[in-house]
Design an enzyme around this catalytic site. Structure first.
Site, mmCIF file in Angstrom:
data_model
loop_
_atom_site.group_PDB
_atom_site.id
_atom_site.type_symbol
_atom_site.label_atom_id
_atom_site.label_comp_id
_atom_site.label_asym_id
_atom_site.label_seq_id
_atom_site.Cartn_x
_atom_site.Cartn_y
_atom_site.Cartn_z
ATOM 1 N N CYS A 74 1.002 -1.449 0.135
ATOM 2 C CA CYS A 74 0.247 0.102 -0.049
ATOM 3 C C CYS A 74 0.904 1.331 0.243
ATOM 4 C CB CYS A 74 -0.873 -0.048 1.150
ATOM 5 S SG CYS A 74 -1.838 1.526 1.296
ATOM 6 N N CYS B 283 -1.413 1.463 -3.112
ATOM 7 C CA CYS B 283 -2.517 2.620 -2.909
ATOM 8 C C CYS B 283 -2.011 4.274 -2.815
ATOM 9 C CB CYS B 283 -3.552 2.419 -1.946
ATOM 10 S SG CYS B 283 -2.889 1.193 -0.793
ATOM 11 N N LYS C 299 -0.231 5.526 -5.879
ATOM 12 C CA LYS C 299 -1.059 5.235 -6.952
ATOM 13 C C LYS C 299 -1.988 6.576 -6.754
ATOM 14 C CE LYS C 299 -4.833 3.890 -6.094
ATOM 15 N NZ LYS C 299 -5.474 2.669 -6.093
ATOM 16 N N TYR D 55 -9.044 -3.188 -10.469
ATOM 17 C CA TYR D 55 -8.726 -1.958 -10.002
ATOM 18 C C TYR D 55 -7.551 -1.293 -10.719
ATOM 19 C CZ TYR D 55 -11.302 -2.619 -5.614
ATOM 20 O OH TYR D 55 -12.463 -2.868 -4.735
ATOM 21 N N GLU E 70 -7.370 1.878 -13.110
ATOM 22 C CA GLU E 70 -6.836 3.092 -12.464
ATOM 23 C C GLU E 70 -5.732 3.655 -13.208
ATOM 24 O OE1 GLU E 70 -8.246 2.765 -7.821
ATOM 25 O OE2 GLU E 70 -6.422 1.629 -8.558
ATOM 26 N N HIS F 266 -27.697 20.798 -0.175
ATOM 27 C CA HIS F 266 -28.187 21.344 -1.494
ATOM 28 C C HIS F 266 -27.009 22.716 -1.575
ATOM 29 C CE1 HIS F 266 -30.107 22.211 -5.190
ATOM 30 N NE2 HIS F 266 -30.159 23.393 -4.706
ATOM 31 N N GLU G 154 -26.687 14.537 -2.441
ATOM 32 C CA GLU G 154 -28.009 14.949 -2.040
ATOM 33 C C GLU G 154 -29.174 14.058 -3.033
ATOM 34 O OE1 GLU G 154 -30.229 18.493 -3.364
ATOM 35 O OE2 GLU G 154 -28.278 18.960 -4.190
#
Length: 463
Positions: free
Chosen positions: A43, A48, A51, A180, A184, A439, A444
């Site tokens: 990682c 990750c 990346k 993934y 990516e 909002h 939302e």
């Protein structure tokens, strides 16, 4: 044997191994930990973290384009690959230092070496051939890149490991895979100005994700200029006279590119680990078999993370590690909860998801209510970008519980993290309906879809 060198020895210095070692050491246990490469594991060092830094870098090309619709005039831009690499390396080194500092401060003994099991209580430190003993052992060695030994020209290709350290940015790249990593990196390289092609043997990218999200991302990537070839694989790679790569595909295509990247997933890193000597059982993929408490078939040996090939996500390994410490050293047997694990794909646009896809929920429940909306995010109304966003909720009609939530669009990963809390708590669609919207936001939509878009009964869609 009752007099051990360590109460707890951890093989593997990734996120799971480091967390377990540090927590145990903080409890006053005698802890040793060994890592053959760099602390932080996949990682932090080659996964990750670097990346995500690459993902941020690749966003700027579109940000510069979008600025014009908001009145900004951006001059000629220039991307410098070497600067990105240097800054990425600096950040990775900083994080590795923090991992080491945390272990040292807790009192764990750090070994910069490969370690292998000798038997159920003995570990060999390979660099010195030293044998140490431990009452409890944790294997947290993660996974490794899945290679294709049968591919002619395999030695000419790179993996995600090498992609983080390329000397120069290629002008063109072919990426094999549909998960993934492949998706990516296809978006990363394209965003950095590289002519990018993705090739995948399956019918659609991102297997096991919700089909609506998969299809929309596929369409959006192609509209951006990324070429996607499904139902095809690479059959041959040859170095041509001009130093580029000539690639042949199963569909009879001939492609010429600067780099070929294989991103075909990762496999448990259990080779030559001494598991057989210690009597630790593995499955047909080489993954260590564990029970709900991460215990192997050998009572004092545990395993967490990718080496068990359950859910290959860093937070899962960390959570499992904490459960092991609770079980072993706090007299609190704790199972890892693998239900409703949120995840994100940092594509462009990104995906955030938690729970069951529509297809998976169809196989589990008799009747579903599907709430979905596809719309252009507010930002793109002025930027002029036609990119769509999707929000989707999968609801079990019998009890109105929301069993899946899927988002494609800006900040989808952030939304999925918060949605995971609601779904983990068992919230129903009525709870979503009672929640006031913020909002104007894209999120939302998740609490304003009051009527189902369609229903699914006995596996058949009912409009």
């Amino acid at each position: 044997m009752t007099d051990f060198d360590y109460d707890f020895f951890v093989i593997g210095g990734g996120s799971g191994g480091v967390r377990a070692a540090r927590l145990a050491a903080n409890l006053g246990k005698r802890v040793g930990i060994a890592e053959e490469f760099r602390y932080g594991g996949t990682c932090v060092i080659r996964g990750c973290v670097p990346k995500k830094l690459f993902v941020y870098a690749s966003h700027f090309s579109e940000e510069f384009e979008d600025a014009a619709g908001f009145g900004w005039r951006v001059g000629e831009s220039h991307f410098d690959w070497q600067t990105l690499i240097a800054n990425k390396d600096r950040e990775v080194a900083r994080l590795e230092g923090l991992y080491r500092k945390g272990l040292s401060n807790a009192g764990a003994e750090i070994f910069d070496s490969r370690a292998e099991l000798v038997d159920e209580h003995r570990v060999r430190i390979v660099s010195s051939n030293q044998i140490v003993t431990a009452d409890k052992i944790l294997v947290a060695v993660g996974g490794r890149v899945n290679g294709v030994d049968t591919l002619e020209g395999q030695e000419l290709t790179i993996s995600s490991n090498e992609a983080f350290h390329l000397e120069r940015l290629p002008k063109s790249i072919l990426i094999a895979g549909g998960g993934y990593i492949a998706v990516e990196f296809a978006n990363i390289f394209h965003g950095l100005g590289v002519e990018t092609t993705l090739i995948y043997r399956g019918p659609e990218i991102l297997k096991n994700f919700d089909m609506d999200v998969r299809r929309m991302l596929h369409r959006t990537m192609e509209e951006k200029g990324i070429r996607i070839l499904c139902h095809e694989v690479i059959t041959k790679v040859v170095r041509s006279a001009d130093a580029r790569l000539d690639v042949t595909t199963s569909g009879g295509k001939n492609l010429k590119v600067d780099e070929v990247m294989m991103a075909l997933g990762r496999v448990p890193n259990t080779e030559s680990l001494g598991l057989e000597d210690a009597g630790v059982a593995t499955d047909e993929k080489g993954a260590i078999v564990v029970d709900d408490y991460m215990r192997t078939n050998v009572e004092n040996i545990f395993a967490v993370g990718d080496v068990t090939d359950r859910i290959q996500l860093t937070p899962v390994a960390i959570h499992e590690a904490m459960c092991v410490v609770e079980t072993l050293f706090k007299d609190n047997p704790t199972r890892a909860d693998h239900e409703m694990v949120a995840t994100a794909v940092f594509s462009q646009p990104e995906i955030g998801t938690v729970g069951l896809s529509e297809d998976a929920a169809t196989r589990k429940y008799d009747e579903l209510e599907i709430y979905s909306a596809a719309f252009r995010p507010m930002k793109h109304t002025l930027s002029g970008r036609q990119e769509k966003m999707i929000t989707k909720l999968v609801v079990n009609a019998a009890d109105r519980r929301v069993v899946g939530a899927h988002i494609l669009g800006p900040d989808a990963g952030e939304m999925a993290q918060l949605l995971a809390i609601a779904l983990k708590a068992g919230c129903t669609k009525d709870d979503f309906d009672r929640t006031m919207a913020v909002h104007p936001t894209a999120a939302e939509e998740l609490v304003t879809m009051y009527q189902p878009t369609y229903r699914v009964k006995d596996g058949v869609r009912v409009e």
